[in-house]
Scaffold this motif. Structure first.
Motif, PDB file in Angstrom:
ATOM      1  N   GLU A   1      19.392 107.851  34.741  1.00 60.63           N
ATOM      2  CA  GLU A   1      19.028 106.449  35.301  1.00 60.63           C
ATOM      3  C   GLU A   1      18.153 105.778  34.244  1.00 60.63           C
ATOM      4  N   THR A   2      17.130 106.373  33.651  1.00 57.32           N
ATOM      5  CA  THR A   2      16.618 105.784  32.519  1.00 57.32           C
ATOM      6  C   THR A   2      16.570 106.625  31.303  1.00 57.32           C
ATOM      7  N   VAL A   3      16.901 106.264  30.050  1.00 57.21           N
ATOM      8  CA  VAL A   3      16.780 107.097  28.955  1.00 57.21           C
ATOM      9  C   VAL A   3      16.102 106.154  27.820  1.00 57.21           C
TER      10      VAL A   3
ATOM     11  N   ALA B   1      18.159  97.136  33.407  1.00 59.01           N
ATOM     12  CA  ALA B   1      18.946  97.945  34.496  1.00 59.01           C
ATOM     13  C   ALA B   1      20.301  97.393  35.210  1.00 59.01           C
ATOM     14  N   GLY B   2      21.214  98.039  35.109  1.00 59.39           N
ATOM     15  CA  GLY B   2      22.455  97.822  36.032  1.00 59.39           C
ATOM     16  C   GLY B   2      23.192  96.261  35.454  1.00 59.39           C
ATOM     17  N   GLU B   3      22.527  95.799  34.320  1.00 57.97           N
ATOM     18  CA  GLU B   3      23.399  94.494  33.959  1.00 57.97           C
ATOM     19  C   GLU B   3      24.158  94.888  32.950  1.00 57.97           C
TER      20      GLU B   3
ATOM     21  N   LEU C   1      25.823 108.107  29.844  1.00 57.79           N
ATOM     22  CA  LEU C   1      25.955 106.837  30.471  1.00 57.79           C
ATOM     23  C   LEU C   1      24.620 106.515  31.159  1.00 57.79           C
ATOM     24  N   ALA C   2      23.693 105.630  31.033  1.00 54.67           N
ATOM     25  CA  ALA C   2      22.774 105.285  31.525  1.00 54.67           C
ATOM     26  C   ALA C   2      22.516 103.947  32.326  1.00 54.67           C
TER      27      ALA C   2
END
Ligand code: ADP
Length: 250
Positions: free
Chosen positions: A12-14, A55-57, A36-37
């Motif tokens: 999720e987050t790195v 995030a997600g963009e 992949l993050a």
């Protein structure tokens, strides 16, 4: 050689996918492993510069490679990575793209992708290479700091795509380009030159650690350096540096 992306480790987050990939590489993760993050809190460009990674963009992924190349031959990996991203954007999304040497992928003259290749060298041999790829995908507006210089796939093509789906398309091309880079380097050099308006005849300034030089680009060397013809007529091979266009010239 396993297919690139046969293992994808999702986070999720790195801090930075390159840092996570390096840790895996040191522990012996096989070639082709992908990190992949969804977001990076400390995404990096060259020289420790920040890579905006909301995030997600965007796609934030790093691929572990173990190429049988001499350290001085590793620039071909950088060029092959840029060709893979540029082809994905051009062929799968019909974007008009450009590559700024060595590996910034541009759309409408703005940066849509940054690539950070970090190699570990020991005893004159490459231990592993981590290729980090950041692609701006779904931003509807770029952050203030980079609004003048950056763009996203959504802004260029009006399409939304999940990072994982973009990764799938990219890995198919990446796998092909990586193999070509190891087998017949010339194919990658030619493709890079065909995709980049920077390759030939552009009046540029190149800034590296301690000097700034100006000249006109004259293609790539066999090892992926940029050939620059100085105003004096002398030819120089550029191995590292930041390229910018000289305004008022073409
Ligand atoms: P590289 O040359 O390895 O791609 P850079 O050092 O050029 O790396 O990338 C970092 C620079 O890119 C930053 O200084 C900033 O100006 C710009 N930048 C940061 N985040 C983004 C992003 N998401 N999209 C486009 N440009 C960015």
């Amino acid at each position: 050689m396993p297919r690139l992306g046969s293992a994808i480790l999702r986070y999720e987050t790195v801090n930075s996918t390159n840092d996570v990939a390096r840790d895996y590489a040191l522990k012996g993760a096989p070639e082709g492993t992908v990190i992949l993050a969804e977001q990076q809190t400390a995404g990096r460009g060259r020289l420790g510069r920040k890579w905006e990674s909301p995030a997600g963009e965007g796609l934030y992924a790093s691929i572990i490679l173990r190429p049988h190349l001499k350290p001085f031959e590793s620039a071909i990996i950088t060029l092959a990575s840029a060709v893979a991203v540029a082809e994905t954007l051009a062929l799968d999304f019909e974007l008009v793209v450009d590559i700024k040497w060595p590996n910034d992928v541009l759309a409408s003259g703005l940066k849509i992708c940054g690539i950070l290749v970090e190699a570990a060298i020991e005893g004159g041999a490459i231990q592993y290479v981590v290729t980090g790829v950041g692609v701006n995908l779904n931003q509807r507006e770029m952050p203030e700091a980079i609004r003048e210089t950056a763009t996203s796939l959504f802004l260029e093509a009006g399409r939304h795509i999940a990072p994982e789906d973009f990764l799938k398309l990219l890995l198919v091309r990446f796998d092909h380009k990586y193999r070509a880079a190891l087998e017949t380097r010339d194919e990658i050099l030619r493709e890079w030159e065909n995709l980049s308006t920077y390759a030939r005849g552009r009046a540029v300034t190149i800034t590296s650690f301690d000097e700034t030089i100006t000249g006109t680009t004259r293609g790539l060397t066999r090892h992926g350096g940029l050939i620059l013809e100085l105003d004096s007529g002398e030819l120089r091979e550029i191995i590292t540096g930041e390229v910018s266009l000289r305004t008022g010239a073409s």
